[in-house]
Motif scaffolding. Structure first.
Motif, PDB file in Angstrom:
ATOM      1  N   LEU A 371     -32.049  23.823  54.301  1.00 12.63           N
ATOM      2  CA  LEU A 371     -30.535  24.149  54.493  1.00 12.63           C
ATOM      3  C   LEU A 371     -29.663  23.023  54.403  1.00 12.63           C
ATOM      4  O   LEU A 371     -30.116  21.788  54.980  1.00 12.63           O
ATOM      5  CB  LEU A 371     -30.449  24.711  56.099  1.00 12.63           C
ATOM      6  N   THR A 372     -28.407  22.880  53.861  1.00  6.69           N
ATOM      7  CA  THR A 372     -27.606  21.760  53.651  1.00  6.69           C
ATOM      8  C   THR A 372     -26.447  22.171  54.602  1.00  6.69           C
ATOM      9  O   THR A 372     -25.742  23.138  54.288  1.00  6.69           O
ATOM     10  CB  THR A 372     -27.104  21.617  52.365  1.00  6.69           C
ATOM     11  N   TYR A 373     -26.186  21.279  55.424  1.00  4.41           N
ATOM     12  CA  TYR A 373     -24.833  21.487  56.745  1.00  4.41           C
ATOM     13  C   TYR A 373     -23.767  20.838  55.960  1.00  4.41           C
ATOM     14  O   TYR A 373     -23.533  19.829  55.346  1.00  4.41           O
ATOM     15  CB  TYR A 373     -25.324  20.968  57.965  1.00  4.41           C
ATOM     16  N   GLU A 374     -22.819  21.631  55.661  1.00  8.06           N
ATOM     17  CA  GLU A 374     -21.345  21.370  55.028  1.00  8.06           C
ATOM     18  C   GLU A 374     -20.285  21.992  55.866  1.00  8.06           C
ATOM     19  O   GLU A 374     -20.454  23.195  55.875  1.00  8.06           O
ATOM     20  CB  GLU A 374     -21.251  21.193  53.869  1.00  8.06           C
ATOM     21  N   GLN A 375     -19.467  21.255  56.454  1.00  9.17           N
ATOM     22  CA  GLN A 375     -18.256  21.981  57.346  1.00  9.17           C
ATOM     23  C   GLN A 375     -17.092  21.289  56.947  1.00  9.17           C
ATOM     24  O   GLN A 375     -16.788  20.088  56.752  1.00  9.17           O
ATOM     25  CB  GLN A 375     -18.588  21.676  58.614  1.00  9.17           C
ATOM     26  N   LEU A 376     -15.991  22.017  56.625  1.00  7.25           N
ATOM     27  CA  LEU A 376     -14.512  21.541  56.316  1.00  7.25           C
ATOM     28  C   LEU A 376     -13.671  21.820  57.544  1.00  7.25           C
ATOM     29  O   LEU A 376     -13.862  22.871  58.051  1.00  7.25           O
ATOM     30  CB  LEU A 376     -13.955  22.205  55.136  1.00  7.25           C
TER      31      LEU A 376
END
Length: 1108
Positions: A371-376
Motif C-alpha cells: 500500500l502506498t499512501y498519497e493524499q492531496l
C-alpha cells in the motif's frame, strides 16, 4: 429621583459641550500642501499618552477631509523620533484619507531618549527631500513633544527655516518653552501652543487646525538658496537587489542627478547559456522621485538581466545593469509531528507564501507493504491526521507544496507511532489523616487516566481524569489505614497497563506542643514537635491588638525537618502572637498559637560621679546585657549639648574641658542597634579652683528587693557624712519625692509606688548644708498577676463555659465579650471566688472574643483573651478530638500569605445573656443537641469551597465523599478587581483574563440562584466592565470575560478598592445580603496610593479580600 435626573442632565450636557468645544475646525481653502507631524515617542510619553497623540493627529487630518488628498491635493506624513527618527508615513504613501487614518491608528510606540535636533535634520534631509517635496507647495511641520531635547537643536532649527518649512510646536507638560521658541517659525505666538497634560490635547484642536488651514492656504515660505554651480549629470548608481523571491524582486538605487523626468527599467530573462531572451523582455516606466521598485510575475529559478536608465527632457541618460536569479518555489516549513497515537500520526506544517493549489502528502511503499499512501489536501489547511497505522512503528513521510507552476521540492520527516505503556513515576505522598496526594508522569498520547483506591475492608472507589491531569488530591480517607492505589492510562477505548502503590494515612496531623524560649529585646526562639508526614510548616507572627503599630505581621515557610526557628528583628517590649500551620503538599493542616512578649530596652544602672575637679567630671556605670554601645551627653546652661558614643566594653569616662563652678547635666543611655534605651540623668557642680576635697559619693548602691508597690535600697556607709538624701521619680513623669535619712542608715524602703512602672532613684551623701554627687539606679515595680488557664469549654450551639485559675489577693474579675466584627462589648463583674462562668444566647457559627482581667480594688490587672467559634456537638469534629480555642491576643484575622487576608464576615449578633456558674469548678452541663437552623453557607464555607481552606482551630473534619469537580453548592457575590496599569502589558493581561475565565468555570450556577460575578478594571481611574446582576448564566459571563480590553495607566490600587466598596457591593446593583461577599484583587506591583484605609473598611464590612 428628581435630583438624580438633574445630575444626569448636567453630566450629559457637560460631556456634549466638552466634545463640541474640542472638535477641529474644517478646512476648505487649501489647494495643495505637504503637512508632516513630527512626534516625540520617548519614554516620558508612555503608551497611554501615545494613544491620545494618535487621536489628536487623526482629528487634525480629518479637518482637511473636504480637500483633495494625495498627489494633486493635501499630502500628510508622520515621523516618530526617540533615539533615532522613523518615517512611518511618507508624503507619497497615501492618496486616501481613510487608509491614512487607519495607518495612523496602528502606529507603534517605541520609547527611547528625546533627540529633537536629530529629528529636525531628518525632517529637512529625508522627509522633505527634493525627491518627495513639491515645488510651489507650502511645506508645514507640527512638532509634538513633552520635554527638553537630549541633543542640540539650533543647527536643525536653522536648516528647517532655510528650507522654507513652516514649523508649529505643541509643548505638553514639561516641554522647554525657551527651546521651542528657538525652533518654531516666526511669529512665535502664532506657532507655539502649550497644554499641561496629554489629556488636554483635544482643547488645542480648534486653534491648531485653524492656523494650519491658514498656513496651508498661503504661498510657501521662500527657500534660502545658495549660488548655483555647474553640476556634472550622473545617472542612477548603486543598483542592487534588496529583496528576492521565486516570482518577484525589489530593486533599489541612488537617484540620478540633473533634471530627471523618470526612469525606465528593462527586465530580460536569460537562457541556460546566458543569452538574452529579447522576445520576453519587459519595460517598466517609473516616476522621477522613485529610488526603489518591485518587479513581479517572474519565473522561479530563472536568471534575469535588469537595466535602469534615467530619462531627461531631451535624452536618455546613462544606464546601470545587474543580473540576478529568482529562487525556487518555496517549500513547506516547520513540517513536524504534532501528536503521536497508537495507530495514527497528526502532522503539522507552516504553508509557504504565495498562491497555492494545495499540498500532497506521500508515504513510500517500502514503509507500508502492499500500500502506498498519497493524499492531496487543499491549500488553506496546515495539519492532517494519518490513521490506520501500526503500533510502535517508524514511518517516512514527505510533503510537497503544489503551485500553479508545479510542485515544490519535498520536505520529509520520520514519525513513530506510540507503544502501549504504563504510567511511570506514580507517587502517592503527603498523607494526612484523611487525604493523600497522587502524582504521576504524563503518558504521551494518553486521552485520560483511571485512578482507583481500595481500603483495608475492601471498599473500592475510582475516578476518570482527563489527559491534562498529573496530580489529584484523594480525600475522605480513614486515619491510620493502609490503602492500595492503582492508575492506568487510557488511549481512546483501550486501557493501558496498571501501576500500583500503597500508603498508610496518618494517625494525627497536628502540632502538639509550641514553645517560645530565649526571649530578648529583639529575638525569640520558637520550637515545636515534629509532625509525621508533613512536607513543611508555615510560621506566622505579629503584634497583638494592644501593641498594633509596633511591628508588622510576618510569615515564612519552613521545611519538614525544621522544629526550631529563631525570630529576629522583633520590636522590643511588645507582645506577639504566633501561629504554626502544618503543610501537607498544597494542603494546609490545623494550626496552633502561642503568645510571648519581648524584653524592654534596659536602663543603665549604677550611674554615678566618681570624681570631679574645676574642669572635669569622671563618671562610671554598670554594664548592660545586649547593649551595642553607650551614648554619653552633657551640657550646662551656657553651653550647647555635647555627646560621645562609647564601646560596650567602656564603663567609665572622664569629661574634660569644663568650666569651674558650673552645673552640668550628664545623661547616659544604652544603644541597641538602631534603638536607644531610656535616658538616665544626673547633675554635678564643678569645683572652684581653690575648693577643698569633694564629698565622696555613695558606694555599692543597689536595689535588694522589688515588690508590686515598693523598692528596698542598700548601700555602704560613707565616711564623714551627716546623712543621705534619697529621691525617686517615675520614668514616664510625675512628682519627685525625696527623704533625708541619718548617716547610720544603710537601707531604705520606698512604699506606695505605682505597679508595672520604672523609677529613677538617686542617693546623695550630705555633709552639713552641702550635698555631694548623687548615685543613680533604676528599677521597675512588678506587674499585677495575670489570669492563667483562661479557656472556653463545653461550647454548644448557643453558649459556652469560660474557665480560669483563681488569682490570689484579687477583689474580683472583669469579664467581657463581643462578636469579632462588632465594637460594642458586653461586660460582667464577678466576685473573687469565681473560677468559671457560662454565657448563653450566643449566635451559632460565629466567632467571639472573650477577655478577663483581675481586679485589685479600683485597679484593673492585665488582660487574658480567648477566641471561640460557637459550634454545636453535631459539627463535623472527629470523635474524641477536642477543639481548643486559639488563645492569643490577636486581631480577628489570620495572615495566610504575603498579601492574602482572611476576614471574618461581619454579622451583628444580638446581646448575649449572662448565666453565672458556681464560684468553683464548673459542674457538668447536660448536652442538648437542638436541630440546626437552616442557614445560607457561611463565609468560611464559601472560602473552603472555592479556595484553599484556612482553619482557625485545630479541629479536623469527618471523612467525606470525594468533592464535586466544581463549586456546585456555593453562593457568593464575587468581584474581580483587575490591574490594567502600563506595567502589566498586553501579554500578561491576556494571562490574567485566562485566570479569571478558569476561576469562573468552577461555578456552574451563575445568577441570583447561585454565584454572581463582576469585573472592575483600575489604573488611574477604576471602570466597571459588568455588574453582579448583569448576567444570568455561565456562558454569558465567560463570553464577557473573553471580551475584556486592556488600556494601561498608573496603579491606583487604593482608589480601586474604595470604588468597589462604594459602587459594586450595593443591593440596588444585585448584591445579596445573605451570601458571602468576596473581592479578588489581581495586581503586579506596589500601589501608587494608600491601600490601608479601604482595606480596613472592607474588613469591617465583612468582605473577603484575596490579593493576587
Amino acid at each position: 429621583m428628581g435630583l438624580s435626573s438633574v445630575w444626569i442632565f448636567l453630566l450629559c450636557f457637560s460631556v456634549f459641550y466638552s466634545r463640541a468645544a474640542a472638535q477641529a475646525e474644517a478646512c476648505r481653502t487649501v489647494v495643495q500642501a505637504d503637512i508632516v507631524f513630527l512626534v516625540d515617542e520617548s519614554w516620558s510619553v508612555g503608551q497611554t499618552s501615545f494613544f491620545r497623540v494618535k487621536d489628536f493627529i487623526s482629528a487634525i487630518m480629518s479637518s482637511f477631509q473636504d480637500n483633495a488628498v494625495g498627489a494633486d491635493g493635501v499630502r500628510f506624513g508622520v515621523t516618530l523620533f526617540g533615539d533615532v527618527p522613523r518615517m512611518l508615513v511618507a508624503l507619497t504613501d497615501y492618496s486616501s484619507l481613510e487608509d491614512l487614518l487607519r495607518t495612523v491608528g496602528d502606529l507603534p510606540y517605541g520609547g527611547g531618549s528625546r533627540r529633537t535636533g536629530s529629528a529636525l535634520r531628518f525632517l529637512v534631509d529625508s522627509v522633505f527631500s527634493p525627491a518627495i517635496s513639491r515645488d510651489f507647495t507650502p511645506k508645514i511641520a507640527v512638532l509634538l513633544t513633552t520635554g527638553r531635547s537630549d541633543d542640540q537643536v539650533d543647527i536643525g532649527a536653522k536648516a528647517v527655516a532655510d528650507s522654507g518649512i513652516t514649523l508649529f510646536a505643541v509643548g505638553v507638560g514639561g516641554a522647554d518653552v525657551s527651546e521651542l521658541r528657538r525652533i518654531v517659525s516666526e511669529p512665535f505666538a502664532e506657532h507655539l501652543l502649550q497644554c499641561a497634560d496629554f489629556s488636554l490635547l483635544k482643547t488645542l484642536l480648534p486653534k491648531l487646525s485653524r492656523r494650519l488651514c491658514f498656513s496651508a492656504s498661503e504661498p510657501p515660505r521662500p527657500v534660502k538658496t545658495t549660488q548655483p554651480s555647474d553640476e556634472h549629470v550622473v545617472g542612477p548608481r548603486d543598483l542592487q537587489v534588496s529583496e528576492l523571491a521565486h516570482s518577484s524582486l525589489r530593486l533599489t538605487w541612488s537617484q540620478a542627478t540633473g533634471d530627471v523626468t523618470g526612469y525606465r527599467l528593462l527586465v530580460t530573462p536569460l537562457s541556460s547559456k546566458g543569452q538574452l531572451l529579447l522576445n520576453q523582455q519587459r519595460q517598466l516606466d517609473l516616476k522621477a522621485d522613485m529610488s526603489t521598485a518591485v518587479v513581479t510575475e517572474l519565473s522561479p529559478k530563472t536568471e534575469f538581466s535588469l537595466t535602469l536608465y534615467a530619462i531627461y527632457p531631451n535624452l536618455i541618460g546613462n544606464s546601470e545593469t545587474i543580473t540576478t536569479k529568482t529562487t525556487s518555489l518555496p517549500k513547506v516549513s516547520n513540517f513536524r509531528v504534532i501528536e503521536e497515537g497508537l495507530f495514527s500520526l497528526r502532522l503539522g506544517w507552516t504553508p509557504p507564501l504565495g498562491k497555492l493549489n494545495g499540498f500532497k502528502i506521500f508515504i513510500p511503499r517500502s514503509n507500508r507493504p502492499g500500500l502506498t499512501y498519497e493524499q492531496l489536501l487543499p491549500g488553506d489547511i496546515s495539519s492532517h491526521v494519518i490513521d490506520s497505522l501500526e503500533e510502535d512503528k517508524k514511518y517516512t513521510i514527505s510533503i510537497y507544496a503544489v503551485y500553479p507552476d508545479g510542485p515544490s521540492e519535498p520536505v520529509s520527516l520520520v514519525g513513530k507511532t506510540l507503544k502501549l505503556v504504563p504510567v511511570k513515576q506514580f507517587l502517592v505522598q503527603n498523607a494526612t489523616t484523611d487525604t493523600v496526594q497522587a502524582r504521576w508522569a504524563s503518558v504521551k498520547g494518553a486521552t485520560g487516566y483511571r485512578l482507583t483506591w481500595a481500603s483495608p475492608d475492601g471498599h473500592i472507589e475510582n475516578i476518570n481524569l482527563g489527559d491534562t491531569f498529573n496530580f489529584y488530591m484523594i480525600q475522605g480517607l480513614h486515619s491510620g489505614s493502609d490503602y492500595t492505589f492503582t492508575i492506568n492510562p487510557i488511549f481512546g477505548d483501550i486501557e493501558g497497563p496498571v501501576t500500583t502503590n500503597k500508603v498508610k494515612t496518618l494517625e494525627s496531623s497536628a502540632v502538639q506542643t509550641l514553645k517560645v524560649s530565649a526571649v530578648s529585646t529583639s529575638s525569640a526562639v520558637v520550637s515545636w514537635n515534629r509532625v509525621p508526614g508533613a512536607t513543611g510548616y508555615r510560621l506566622a507572627w505579629g503584634p497583638t491588638p494592644e501593641f498594633a503599630g509596633q511591628d508588622r505581621p510576618r510569615q515564612l515557610a519552613l521545611n519538614s525537618s525544621t522544629t526550631e526557628y529563631k525570630l529576629k528583628n522583633v520590636a522590643h517590649d511588645t507582645e506577639y502572637v504566633l501561629t504554626l500551620y502544618v503543610l501537607f503538599g498544597s494542603a494546609v493542616g490545623p494550626g496552633i498559637s502561642a503568645t510571648f512578649r519581648t524584653s524592654p530596652l534596659g536602663y543603665v544602672s549604677n550611674f554615678k560621679v566618681t570624681s570631679y575637679t574645676s574642669t572635669s567630671i569622671a563618671v562610671e556605670w554598670s554594664p548592660i546585657v545586649g547593649a551595642t554601645e553607650y551614648k554619653l551627653s552633657w551640657y550646662s546652661d551656657d553651653n550647647k549639648p555635647q555627646f560621645q558614643y562609647l564601646d560596650p566594653s567602656v564603663l567609665s569616662h572622664q569629661i574634660k574641658g569644663l568650666n569651674p563652678q558650673s552645673i552640668y547635666t550628664i545623661t547616659i543611655c544604652a544603644v541597641y542597634g538602631n534603638s536607644e534605651g531610656p535616658d538616665i540623668t544626673l547633675s554635678q557642680l564643678t569645683s572652684a579652683v581653690s575648693e577643698s576635697e569633694p564629698i565622696q559619693p555613695v558606694r555599692e548602691l543597689k536595689v535588694v528587693d522589688i515588690g508590686v508597690n515598693s523598692f528596698t535600697l542598700s548601700w555602704k556607709k560613707t565616711p564623714r557624712v551627716s546623712g543621705y538624701k534619697i529621691s525617686w521619680i517615675p520614668f514616664l513623669g510625675g512628682n519627685e519625692k525625696s527623704q533625708v535619712v541619718p548617716a547610720t542608715s544603710t537601707m531604705f524602703t520606698m512604699d506606695n509606688l505605682q505597679e508595672s512602672s520604672a523609677y529613677k532613684i538617686q542617693v546623695s551623701p550630705v555633709v552639713g548644708s552641702r550635698e555631694g554627687s548623687p548615685v543613680l539606679v533604676t528599677a521597675r515595680t512588678l506587674d499585677l498577676p495575670k489570669v492563667e488557664g483562661f479557656a472556653a469549654l463545653n461550647t454548644t450551639e448557643s453558649s459556652t463555659v469560660l474557665n480560669w485559675t483563681r488569682v490570689a489577693d484579687v477583689s474580683g474579675y472583669l469579664l467581657s465579650w463581643r462578636h469579632i466584627s462588632v465594637l460594642e462589648t458586653e461586660t460582667e463583674t464577678l466576685g473573687p471566688a469565681f473560677s468559671s462562668y457560662k454565657i448563653s444566647d450566643l449566635q451559632y457559627g460565629r466567632t467571639y472574643i472573650f477577655a478577663i482581667r483581675p481586679l485589685y480594688g479600683e485597679v484593673e490587672g492585665p488582660i487574658s483573651t480567648v477566641y471561640q467559634r460557637i459550634l454545636g456537638q453535631d459539627d463535623p469534629v472527629k470523635p474524641g478530638k477536642s477543639v481548643p480555642a486559639t488563645v492569643a491576643s490577636n486581631s480577628p484575622h489570620v495572615t495566610a500569605g504575603p498579601h492574602t487576608v482572611f476576614t471574618i464576615n461581619a454579622t451583628f449578633a444580638k446581646p448575649a445573656t449572662k448565666d453565672p456558674e458556681a464560684p468553683t469548678a464548673a459542674p457538668p452541663i447536660k448536652s442538648i443537641t437542638p436541630k440546626k437552623p437552616p442557614v445560607q453557607p457561611t463565609a468560611t464555607e464559601v472560602k473552603e469551597a472555592a479556595f484553599t481552606s484556612l482553619k482557625l482551630t485545630t479541629a479536623t473534619t469527618k471523612p467525606t465523599a470525594p468533592p464535586q469537580p466544581v463549586c456546585w453548592k456555593t453562593k457568593a457575590d464575587i468581584v474581580f478587581l483587575v490591574d490594567e496599569s502600563s506595567s502589566i502589558g498586553v501579554n500578561n493581561f491576556a494571562k490574567m483574563k485566562d485566570f479569571i475565565f478558569r476561576v469562573a468555570t468552577y461555578f456552574p450556577v451563575i445568577g441570583s440562584h447561585g454565584t454572581q460575578v463582576a469585573v472592575v478594571h483600575y489604573s488611574d481611574e477604576p471602570r466597571i466592565e459588568f455588574h453582579l446582576s448583569d448576567f444570568k448564566d455561565r456562558n454569558s459571563v465567560l463570553r464577557a470575560i473573553r471580551g475584556l480590553r486592556y488600556r494601561g495607566g498608573n496603579t491606583k490600587t487604593g482608589k480601586g478598592i474604595g470604588y468597589v466598596l462604594r459602587e459594586l457591593f450595593k443591593e440596588s446593583l444585585g448584591m445579596r445580603q445573605d451570601v458571602a461577599h468576596v473581592l479578588v484583587l489581581i495586581t503586579d506591583g506596589r500601589a501608587q496610593d494608600d491601600v490601608m484605609p479601604p482595606s480596613r473598611i472592607a474588613r469591617a464590612l465583612g468582605k473577603f479580600q484575596y490579593p493576587i
